[in-house]
Design an enzyme around this catalytic site. Structure first.
Site, PDB file in Angstrom:
ATOM      1  N   LYS A  78       0.897  -1.121  -0.114  1.00 39.30           N
ATOM      2  CA  LYS A  78       0.103  -0.133   0.055  1.00 39.30           C
ATOM      3  C   LYS A  78       0.729   1.327   0.076  1.00 39.30           C
ATOM      4  CE  LYS A  78      -1.933  -1.287   3.985  1.00 39.30           C
ATOM      5  NZ  LYS A  78      -1.359  -2.420   4.244  1.00 39.30           N
ATOM      6  N   ARG A 109      -0.422  -8.960  13.299  1.00 42.50           N
ATOM      7  CA  ARG A 109      -1.053  -7.913  12.499  1.00 42.50           C
ATOM      8  C   ARG A 109      -1.702  -8.635  11.224  1.00 42.50           C
ATOM      9  NH1 ARG A 109       4.199  -5.150  10.585  1.00 42.50           N
ATOM     10  NH2 ARG A 109       3.047  -3.907   9.204  1.00 42.50           N
ATOM     11  N   ARG A 141      -9.935   0.402   8.955  1.00 41.45           N
ATOM     12  CA  ARG A 141      -9.402  -1.024   9.155  1.00 41.45           C
ATOM     13  C   ARG A 141     -10.538  -1.901   9.777  1.00 41.45           C
ATOM     14  NH1 ARG A 141      -3.238  -1.815   9.527  1.00 41.45           N
ATOM     15  NH2 ARG A 141      -2.691   0.166   8.826  1.00 41.45           N
ATOM     16  N   ARG A 192      11.897  -5.245   5.220  1.00 38.38           N
ATOM     17  CA  ARG A 192      11.707  -3.746   4.851  1.00 38.38           C
ATOM     18  C   ARG A 192      12.614  -2.714   5.641  1.00 38.38           C
ATOM     19  NH1 ARG A 192       5.675  -1.685   5.782  1.00 38.38           N
ATOM     20  NH2 ARG A 192       6.033  -2.605   7.516  1.00 38.38           N
ATOM     21  N   ARG A 201      11.160  -1.202  11.230  1.00 35.86           N
ATOM     22  CA  ARG A 201      10.065  -1.148  11.987  1.00 35.86           C
ATOM     23  C   ARG A 201       9.837  -2.004  13.184  1.00 35.86           C
ATOM     24  NH1 ARG A 201       4.917   0.346   8.109  1.00 35.86           N
ATOM     25  NH2 ARG A 201       3.965  -0.942   9.729  1.00 35.86           N
TER      26      ARG A 201
HETATM   27  P1  AP5 Z   1       4.776  -1.769   1.777  1.00 35.96           P
HETATM   28  O1  AP5 Z   1       4.465  -0.885   0.855  1.00 35.96           O
HETATM   29  O2  AP5 Z   1       5.599  -1.076   2.900  1.00 35.96           O
HETATM   30  O3  AP5 Z   1       3.453  -2.355   2.448  1.00 35.96           O
HETATM   31  P2  AP5 Z   1       2.355  -1.770   3.210  1.00 35.96           P
HETATM   32  O4  AP5 Z   1       0.959  -2.462   2.533  1.00 35.96           O
HETATM   33  O5  AP5 Z   1       2.283  -0.219   3.204  1.00 35.96           O
HETATM   34  O6  AP5 Z   1       2.473  -2.482   4.631  1.00 35.96           O
HETATM   35  P3  AP5 Z   1       2.466  -1.742   6.146  1.00 35.96           P
HETATM   36  O7  AP5 Z   1       3.288  -2.665   6.955  1.00 35.96           O
HETATM   37  O8  AP5 Z   1       2.991  -0.220   6.203  1.00 35.96           O
HETATM   38  O9  AP5 Z   1       1.077  -1.824   6.182  1.00 35.96           O
HETATM   39  P4  AP5 Z   1       0.112  -1.772   7.683  1.00 35.96           P
HETATM   40  O10 AP5 Z   1      -1.098  -1.766   7.128  1.00 35.96           O
HETATM   41  O11 AP5 Z   1       0.464  -3.164   8.161  1.00 35.96           O
HETATM   42  O12 AP5 Z   1       1.107  -0.774   8.546  1.00 35.96           O
HETATM   43  P5  AP5 Z   1       0.561   0.679   8.939  1.00 35.96           P
HETATM   44  O13 AP5 Z   1       2.009   1.361   8.980  1.00 35.96           O
HETATM   45  O14 AP5 Z   1      -0.590   1.200   8.031  1.00 35.96           O
HETATM   46  O15 AP5 Z   1       5.684  -2.819   1.190  1.00 35.96           O
HETATM   47  C1  AP5 Z   1       6.272  -3.616   2.107  1.00 35.96           C
HETATM   48  C2  AP5 Z   1       7.686  -4.363   1.676  1.00 35.96           C
HETATM   49  O16 AP5 Z   1       7.594  -5.140   0.641  1.00 35.96           O
HETATM   50  C3  AP5 Z   1       8.445  -3.226   1.354  1.00 35.96           C
HETATM   51  O17 AP5 Z   1      10.033  -3.643   1.681  1.00 35.96           O
HETATM   52  C4  AP5 Z   1       8.519  -3.068  -0.206  1.00 35.96           C
HETATM   53  O18 AP5 Z   1       9.604  -2.425  -0.843  1.00 35.96           O
HETATM   54  C5  AP5 Z   1       8.333  -4.726  -0.636  1.00 35.96           C
HETATM   55  N1  AP5 Z   1       7.328  -4.420  -1.852  1.00 35.96           N
HETATM   56  C6  AP5 Z   1       6.154  -3.988  -2.283  1.00 35.96           C
HETATM   57  N2  AP5 Z   1       5.716  -4.320  -3.322  1.00 35.96           N
HETATM   58  C7  AP5 Z   1       6.638  -5.382  -3.857  1.00 35.96           C
HETATM   59  C8  AP5 Z   1       6.912  -5.853  -5.127  1.00 35.96           C
HETATM   60  N3  AP5 Z   1       5.881  -6.018  -5.918  1.00 35.96           N
HETATM   61  N4  AP5 Z   1       7.830  -7.067  -5.133  1.00 35.96           N
HETATM   62  C9  AP5 Z   1       8.678  -6.779  -4.197  1.00 35.96           C
HETATM   63  N5  AP5 Z   1       8.763  -6.127  -3.090  1.00 35.96           N
HETATM   64  C10 AP5 Z   1       7.600  -5.469  -2.827  1.00 35.96           C
HETATM   65  O19 AP5 Z   1      -0.148   0.362  10.417  1.00 35.96           O
HETATM   66  C11 AP5 Z   1       0.623   0.144  11.455  1.00 35.96           C
HETATM   67  C12 AP5 Z   1       0.169   0.083  12.648  1.00 35.96           C
HETATM   68  O20 AP5 Z   1      -0.747   1.430  13.113  1.00 35.96           O
HETATM   69  C13 AP5 Z   1      -1.225  -0.856  12.518  1.00 35.96           C
HETATM   70  O21 AP5 Z   1      -0.872  -2.263  13.039  1.00 35.96           O
HETATM   71  C14 AP5 Z   1      -2.076  -0.437  13.919  1.00 35.96           C
HETATM   72  O22 AP5 Z   1      -1.514  -0.819  15.102  1.00 35.96           O
HETATM   73  C15 AP5 Z   1      -1.939   1.077  13.476  1.00 35.96           C
HETATM   74  N6  AP5 Z   1      -2.951   1.661  12.687  1.00 35.96           N
HETATM   75  C16 AP5 Z   1      -2.786   2.416  11.454  1.00 35.96           C
HETATM   76  N7  AP5 Z   1      -3.812   2.542  10.859  1.00 35.96           N
HETATM   77  C17 AP5 Z   1      -4.873   2.136  12.084  1.00 35.96           C
HETATM   78  C18 AP5 Z   1      -6.202   2.064  11.889  1.00 35.96           C
HETATM   79  N8  AP5 Z   1      -7.038   2.930  10.863  1.00 35.96           N
HETATM   80  N9  AP5 Z   1      -7.112   1.622  12.943  1.00 35.96           N
HETATM   81  C19 AP5 Z   1      -6.340   1.510  14.034  1.00 35.96           C
HETATM   82  N10 AP5 Z   1      -5.057   1.171  14.013  1.00 35.96           N
HETATM   83  C20 AP5 Z   1      -4.284   1.789  12.937  1.00 35.96           C
END
Ligand code: AP5
Length: 223
Positions: free
Chosen positions: A13, A167, A88, A122, A156
């Site tokens: 994402k 997660r 979410r 990552r 992270r």
């Molecule tokens: P990346 O683009 O980083 O993936 P992502 O989907 O953004 O992953 P996140 O871990 O950021 O998502 P998340 O939803 O768990 O975390 P968030 O920060 O939102 O890609 C991942 C890796 O793959 C990278 O190394 C990239 O280079 C690689 N990659 C990508 N595409 C590729 C490809 N095609 N081929 C090869 N490699 C590839 O949330 C964190 C925490 O915040 C949550 O757990 C929760 O506690 C809290 N939180 C956030 N939002 C809410 C909400 N709305 N409600 C409640 N809690 C919340």
């Protein structure tokens, strides 16, 4: 365009939101980044949510709703935005609907095994938030430093194996039902992610631009 990015942790994402942010000139709003900023500042809110995030659980709805409300009210969101990581759960989706109308929901589809592999390597820039991987995809040219701004790259806390498993569990229980919800609303665009970043990036940007130029009626499934 008011886009919403759905998908399991590590589905890409953030990676593709950073691409479209540049191409479309609309802000990428990552709720995870907003929360991590609070932790970095050492604010009261940051202290309250740090443990929750590290364990891989969701922070309370009222916290995330307030942060998102404030962020999308800022002037840079007038032309549109990319919401990454919110909503979410079905409650957050209902609250978002009261706030603003979303034009497309892009769902990044991934298998759990791929996710574990991607998150284990990552690394992210602490200064501009650009996302990399140690071994594949976007690998930084110089080890430990961001290609864009030179900032230090970090791993992270919630990418440790136990947190990743939690997660994924949280995603399947709480977030996955949003796929059917947005499909029923006619907003869902499916994107399969088992291809190199460059291919997905090219297809995604091409489709969105064709849609904006009126050459396509929908963005359409990408696989
Ligand atoms: P990346 O683009 O980083 O993936 P992502 O989907 O953004 O992953 P996140 O871990 O950021 O998502 P998340 O939803 O768990 O975390 P968030 O920060 O939102 O890609 C991942 C890796 O793959 C990278 O190394 C990239 O280079 C690689 N990659 C990508 N595409 C590729 C490809 N095609 N081929 C090869 N490699 C590839 O949330 C964190 C925490 O915040 C949550 O757990 C929760 O506690 C809290 N939180 C956030 N939002 C809410 C909400 N709305 N409600 C409640 N809690 C919340």
């Amino acid at each position: 365009m008011r886009l919403l990015f759905l998908g399991s942790p590590g589905a890409g994402k953030g990676t593709y939101a950073q691409v479209l942010e540049k191409e479309l000139g609309i802000p990428h709003i990552s709720t995870g980044d907003l929360l991590r900023e609070e932790i970095k500042k050492g604010s009261e809110l940051g202290k309250r949510i740090e443990g929750i995030m590290q364990s891989g659980n969701l922070v309370p709805d009222e916290v995330i709703l307030e942060l998102t409300r404030q962020r999308i009210a800022r002037p840079d969101c007038v032309k549109g935005f990319i919401l990454d990581g919110f909503p979410r759960n079905l409650y957050q989706a209902a609250q978002l609907k009261e706030l603003v109308e979303i034009t497309h929901v892009l769902n990044f589809k991934a298998d759990d095994e791929v996710i574990v592999e991607r998150l284990s390597g990552r690394i992210t820039c602490g200064k501009c938030s650009k996302i990399y991987h140690k071994e594949f995809g976007y690998v930084p040219e110089k080890e430990g430093a961001c290609d864009v701004c030179g900032g230090a790259l970090f791993e992270r806390e919630d990418d440790k194996p136990a947190a990743v498993l939690q997660r994924l569990k949280t995603y399947h229980e709480k977030t996955r039902p949003l796929i059917d919800h947005y499909r029923e609303e006619g907003l869902l665009v499916e994107i399969l992610i088992n291809k190199p970043i460059s291919e997905i990036r090219e297809q995604l940007v091409g489709r969105v631009k064709e849609f904006l130029d009126g050459k396509r009626e929908t963005i359409g499934r990408i696989d």
